[in-house]
Design a protein around this motif. Sequence first.
Motif, PDB file in Angstrom:
ATOM      1  N   THR A  17       0.962  -1.077   0.030  1.00 13.31           N
ATOM      2  CA  THR A  17       0.026   0.237   0.029  1.00 13.31           C
ATOM      3  C   THR A  17       0.804   1.315  -0.022  1.00 13.31           C
ATOM      4  OG1 THR A  17      -1.540  -1.396   0.958  1.00 13.31           O
ATOM      5  CG2 THR A  17      -1.716   1.076   0.871  1.00 13.31           C
ATOM      6  N   ASP A  18       1.989   1.449   0.729  1.00 13.02           N
ATOM      7  CA  ASP A  18       2.862   2.654   0.941  1.00 13.02           C
ATOM      8  C   ASP A  18       3.460   2.389  -0.383  1.00 13.02           C
ATOM      9  OD1 ASP A  18       3.033   2.820   3.517  1.00 13.02           O
ATOM     10  OD2 ASP A  18       4.337   1.669   4.160  1.00 13.02           O
ATOM     11  N   GLU A  30       1.302   4.535  -3.070  1.00  7.14           N
ATOM     12  CA  GLU A  30       1.178   5.915  -2.866  1.00  7.14           C
ATOM     13  C   GLU A  30       2.189   6.272  -3.410  1.00  7.14           C
ATOM     14  OE1 GLU A  30       0.097   6.890   1.130  1.00  7.14           O
ATOM     15  OE2 GLU A  30      -0.257   9.057   0.804  1.00  7.14           O
TER      16      GLU A  30
END
Lengths: 188, 260
Positions: B203-204, B207
């Motif tokens: 997820t990081d 982003e």
Amino acid sequence: MASYSTNEFKSGLKVLLEGEPCSILENEFVKPGKGQAFNRVKFRNLKTGRVWERTFKSGESLEGADVMELDMEFLYEDGEFFHFMKTDGSFEQIQATNAVVGDAKDWMKEQEVFQVTLWNEDPIAVEPPNFVELEVTETDPGLKGDTAQGATKPATVSTGAVVRVPLFVNQGDVLKIDTRTGEYVSRV
Amino acid sequence: MQVRAEVFAAVRRFFEQRGVLEVATPVLDRHSVTDPYVDAIEVPGAGYLQTSPEYAMKRLLVSGAPDIYQMGPVFRAGEFGRLHNPEFVMLEWYRLGWDDQQLMAEVAELVASILGPCEHRYVRYDALVKDAAEPDLAYAEACEALSGRWFVTHFPSEQAALAKMHPDGATAARFELIVDGVELANGYHELGDAAELRRRFNTDNAERAMLGKPIIALDERFISAMERGLPPCAGVALGVDRLAMLKAGASSLDAVIPFR
């Protein structure tokens, strides 16, 4: 003009903010340990002198402003414009309106050197020297020997400005005045 | 400099008295973290200067290390300001079998041993940051306005970082310590679930891609250590330069970091 990213912001940098020429006063880096970085920036609007504060996401940028601060000698006022001359030997002259001269007009002594701010080569601000020497053109007669602490009276000086002076000051005296406060400093 | 040395000595005394072992893990390593807002300084051909000793220390815990602490330099690219320096001294420690509540109590004791005793108060993240358009900025500004010593708790799931979730499923067992408006420490009841960690790292990176930042390769040694099993523990990282700054009564790191 070049554009500058937040990591290049430093005090004194001249940039365009909302179309106005500004000088950066302070740039503070704000970042939570886990989270986005921001820059909280204080600007001085070079036209109005007002201080603006804005917050940017780090990495955003602003366009640079073509601003120059020059020492210029005040020549004369013709009723409409104040005329200044560069002191670099070029004898180049510029004219500034009443609005641009602003509060400095109280201290417009001929041959005195002022700091003139030019934006895209047009004057936008005039800054007087910290101290000017001006002759008293009108005041009540001096009271010899009157040294009462703090007692003052109004005196009009050659530029038309009115300054509070000690009671012993006479018409024709030359006064040193602090232009930042508008206050009398001493007799010259 | 004097105050900084006193703080270093006080920290080592504190942990020596409590039987916590000092360790030193590599400052330069092949891997870095995926946190979208933490950028490591890359060393060509060698990897990255570490932004925190967290992964290496957790690998030590997996290998059977007891309670451990580390105090040493860490590096973050592009962070410079009154309260930021690209190189700073981080104190990080882990307590086996503890949760975030117990660790907060010990953080409070450490801080009290250096800055003197003072009441610690608690505030939930959502009480500081109400539906703000820029939650990170709103959080930073709310923290700046906190005077005294405050633990911020109950961070939302998207800010869980490496913390366990609370049983409510919506907030994380993560805390931060704010002292007179200065963010001083960040701690977790540590998450050891390798699959969940992998999901958070991905997820990081998603982003990071959106922000146009480089994707960071996952540290598989760390993830496989987590698969072997992180013992239940709580851990916290504390900014030692900021602590020294507060002890010196200064408002900028200029007062305590030479050559800035």
